[in-house]
Write a protein that holds these residues in place. Structure first.
Motif, PDB file in Angstrom:
ATOM      1  N   THR A  54      33.060  39.167  16.668  1.00 21.29           N
ATOM      2  CA  THR A  54      31.720  38.831  17.164  1.00 21.29           C
ATOM      3  C   THR A  54      31.557  37.361  17.534  1.00 21.29           C
ATOM      4  N   ALA A  55      32.343  36.484  16.949  1.00 22.95           N
ATOM      5  CA  ALA A  55      32.170  35.053  17.200  1.00 22.95           C
ATOM      6  C   ALA A  55      33.180  34.564  18.239  1.00 22.95           C
ATOM      7  N   MET A  56      32.697  33.731  19.146  1.00 24.28           N
ATOM      8  CA  MET A  56      33.547  33.147  20.189  1.00 24.28           C
ATOM      9  C   MET A  56      33.310  31.642  20.246  1.00 24.28           C
ATOM     10  N   LYS A  57      34.355  30.913  20.556  1.00 29.05           N
ATOM     11  CA  LYS A  57      34.257  29.468  20.749  1.00 29.05           C
ATOM     12  C   LYS A  57      35.271  29.097  21.826  1.00 29.05           C
ATOM     13  N   ASP A  58      34.817  28.428  22.872  1.00 28.82           N
ATOM     14  CA  ASP A  58      35.680  28.038  23.991  1.00 28.82           C
ATOM     15  C   ASP A  58      36.411  29.257  24.571  1.00 28.82           C
ATOM     16  N   ASP A  59      35.689  30.382  24.708  1.00 32.14           N
ATOM     17  CA  ASP A  59      36.229  31.636  25.238  1.00 32.14           C
ATOM     18  C   ASP A  59      37.369  32.219  24.407  1.00 32.14           C
ATOM     19  N   LYS A  96      32.625  46.087   9.282  1.00 33.92           N
ATOM     20  CA  LYS A  96      32.807  44.769   8.666  1.00 33.92           C
ATOM     21  C   LYS A  96      33.940  44.012   9.345  1.00 33.92           C
ATOM     22  N   LEU A  97      35.000  44.713   9.731  1.00 41.56           N
ATOM     23  CA  LEU A  97      36.079  44.057  10.487  1.00 41.56           C
ATOM     24  C   LEU A  97      35.547  43.524  11.814  1.00 41.56           C
ATOM     25  N   THR A  98      34.751  44.326  12.478  1.00 43.30           N
ATOM     26  CA  THR A  98      34.186  43.912  13.762  1.00 43.30           C
ATOM     27  C   THR A  98      33.311  42.679  13.594  1.00 43.30           C
ATOM     28  N   ILE A  99      32.469  42.691  12.580  1.00 49.15           N
ATOM     29  CA  ILE A  99      31.579  41.550  12.342  1.00 49.15           C
ATOM     30  C   ILE A  99      32.369  40.284  12.025  1.00 49.15           C
ATOM     31  N   LEU A 100      33.412  40.417  11.222  1.00 48.62           N
ATOM     32  CA  LEU A 100      34.170  39.242  10.795  1.00 48.62           C
ATOM     33  C   LEU A 100      35.089  38.695  11.886  1.00 48.62           C
ATOM     34  N   LYS A 149      43.415  26.516  15.681  1.00 47.25           N
ATOM     35  CA  LYS A 149      42.005  26.224  15.414  1.00 47.25           C
ATOM     36  C   LYS A 149      41.390  25.595  16.655  1.00 47.25           C
ATOM     37  N   THR A 150      40.065  25.715  16.738  1.00 53.08           N
ATOM     38  CA  THR A 150      39.343  25.068  17.825  1.00 53.08           C
ATOM     39  C   THR A 150      39.205  23.582  17.504  1.00 53.08           C
ATOM     40  N   ALA A 151      38.666  22.829  18.445  1.00 57.07           N
ATOM     41  CA  ALA A 151      38.495  21.389  18.252  1.00 57.07           C
ATOM     42  C   ALA A 151      37.625  21.067  17.034  1.00 57.07           C
ATOM     43  N   ASP A 152      36.658  21.938  16.738  1.00 55.33           N
ATOM     44  CA  ASP A 152      35.796  21.674  15.587  1.00 55.33           C
ATOM     45  C   ASP A 152      36.278  22.355  14.301  1.00 55.33           C
ATOM     46  N   GLY A 153      37.497  22.931  14.320  1.00 49.09           N
ATOM     47  CA  GLY A 153      38.104  23.468  13.105  1.00 49.09           C
ATOM     48  C   GLY A 153      37.916  24.948  12.846  1.00 49.09           C
ATOM     49  N   ALA A 154      37.303  25.680  13.755  1.00 47.63           N
ATOM     50  CA  ALA A 154      37.128  27.122  13.569  1.00 47.63           C
ATOM     51  C   ALA A 154      38.468  27.832  13.747  1.00 47.63           C
ATOM     52  N   ILE A 155      38.725  28.816  12.912  1.00 49.43           N
ATOM     53  CA  ILE A 155      39.994  29.543  12.964  1.00 49.43           C
ATOM     54  C   ILE A 155      39.968  30.537  14.122  1.00 49.43           C
ATOM     55  N   ILE A 156      40.943  30.422  15.006  1.00 48.83           N
ATOM     56  CA  ILE A 156      41.085  31.356  16.122  1.00 48.83           C
ATOM     57  C   ILE A 156      41.766  32.613  15.586  1.00 48.83           C
ATOM     58  N   VAL A 157      41.253  33.791  15.965  1.00 48.72           N
ATOM     59  CA  VAL A 157      41.789  35.052  15.469  1.00 48.72           C
ATOM     60  C   VAL A 157      42.402  35.868  16.600  1.00 48.72           C
ATOM     61  N   ASN A 158      43.264  36.798  16.211  1.00 43.37           N
ATOM     62  CA  ASN A 158      43.878  37.737  17.133  1.00 43.37           C
ATOM     63  C   ASN A 158      42.781  38.683  17.627  1.00 43.37           C
ATOM     64  N   SER A 159      42.701  38.910  18.903  1.00 48.29           N
ATOM     65  CA  SER A 159      41.636  39.764  19.449  1.00 48.29           C
ATOM     66  C   SER A 159      41.988  41.248  19.418  1.00 48.29           C
ATOM     67  N   ILE A 214      30.044  34.366   7.775  1.00 45.53           N
ATOM     68  CA  ILE A 214      30.510  35.195   6.660  1.00 45.53           C
ATOM     69  C   ILE A 214      31.615  34.498   5.877  1.00 45.53           C
ATOM     70  N   ALA A 215      32.586  33.951   6.581  1.00 43.95           N
ATOM     71  CA  ALA A 215      33.725  33.299   5.924  1.00 43.95           C
ATOM     72  C   ALA A 215      34.312  32.262   6.864  1.00 43.95           C
ATOM     73  N   ASN A 216      34.592  31.094   6.339  1.00 36.67           N
ATOM     74  CA  ASN A 216      35.184  30.052   7.187  1.00 36.67           C
ATOM     75  C   ASN A 216      36.626  29.737   6.822  1.00 36.67           C
ATOM     76  N   ASP A 217      37.191  30.505   5.873  1.00 36.90           N
ATOM     77  CA  ASP A 217      38.605  30.334   5.543  1.00 36.90           C
ATOM     78  C   ASP A 217      39.183  31.656   5.042  1.00 36.90           C
ATOM     79  N   LYS A 218      40.488  31.655   4.815  1.00 37.70           N
ATOM     80  CA  LYS A 218      41.191  32.878   4.423  1.00 37.70           C
ATOM     81  C   LYS A 218      40.684  33.424   3.088  1.00 37.70           C
ATOM     82  N   GLU A 219      40.441  32.567   2.117  1.00 41.25           N
ATOM     83  CA  GLU A 219      40.013  33.012   0.792  1.00 41.25           C
ATOM     84  C   GLU A 219      38.652  33.701   0.842  1.00 41.25           C
TER      85      GLU A 219
END
Length: 184
Positions: free
Chosen positions: A73-78, A66-70, A118-128, A86-91
């Motif tokens: 798995t998703a990339m935006k602008d490399d 589940k950690l891997t999926i969340l 965040k990316t230009a379209d508002g996606a939260i960038i995460v620690n890899s 699954i989730a678009n915010d912290k809550e």
């Protein structure tokens, strides 16, 4: 003529089924004490006393997936981003993770992964960088690759290869969740 044969066959099958069911009910109704006495003994012989070990080990593997999926798995602008499916915010991420992790550990996980960027379209960038010190999926692919300590209420699982300790406990619903992860 064909309709009469079909109707007769249907009627005979219903009668035969009814007779079979009613004769079974008579046998069990005649000796309810015997069936009640046999039930706990049968249940005790079929339950595996070490089943909790497999369930807790499975909970650790599922939690890592589940950690891997969340978070991986998703990339935006490399750049890795929070999986918005699954989730678009912290809550929402916390609600998702709380099904697999203790809430205190969920907070540590979110602090590790979520960034203010965040990316230009508002996606939260995460620690890899991975949160788990080692992947249980690759380090301990079977339950024979770990050791178990504790009881069914709280299990401590240690990977034999990398010596990472996973503490797993039952939540209020009786489901195993990961409560802590530490490198020994």
């Amino acid at each position: 003529m064909l309709k009469k044969i079909a109707a007769t066959a249907l009627l005979l099958s219903v009668v035969a089924t009814g007779a079979a069911c009613s004769s079974k009910d008579k046998d069990t109704a005649a000796s309810p004490a015997a069936s009640q006495a046999a039930s706990p003994a049968a249940a005790a012989t079929t339950e595996n006393p070490d089943a909790y070990k497999l369930s807790s080990y499975t909970a650790v593997r599922l939690a890592e997936e589940k950690l891997t999926i969340l978070f991986h798995t998703a990339m935006k602008d490399d750049k890795p981003i929070l999986n918005a499916v699954i989730a678009n915010d912290k809550e929402k991420a916390a609600k998702f993770l709380n099904a697999y992790f203790d809430p205190a550990l969920t907070e540590k996980i979110l602090s590790h992964y979520l960034t203010a960027d965040k990316t230009a379209d508002g996606a939260i960038i995460v620690n890899s960088k991975l949160f788990f010190p080692v992947s249980v999926l690759t380090s301990a692919p079977t339950k024979d690759d770990v050791t178990f300590e504790g009881t069914a209420a709280e299990v401590k699982i240690t990977t034999k290869k990398d010596n990472v300790l996973f503490t797993v406990k039952k939540n209020a619903e009786g489901k195993y969740i990961v409560a802590d992860v530490a490198k020994k």
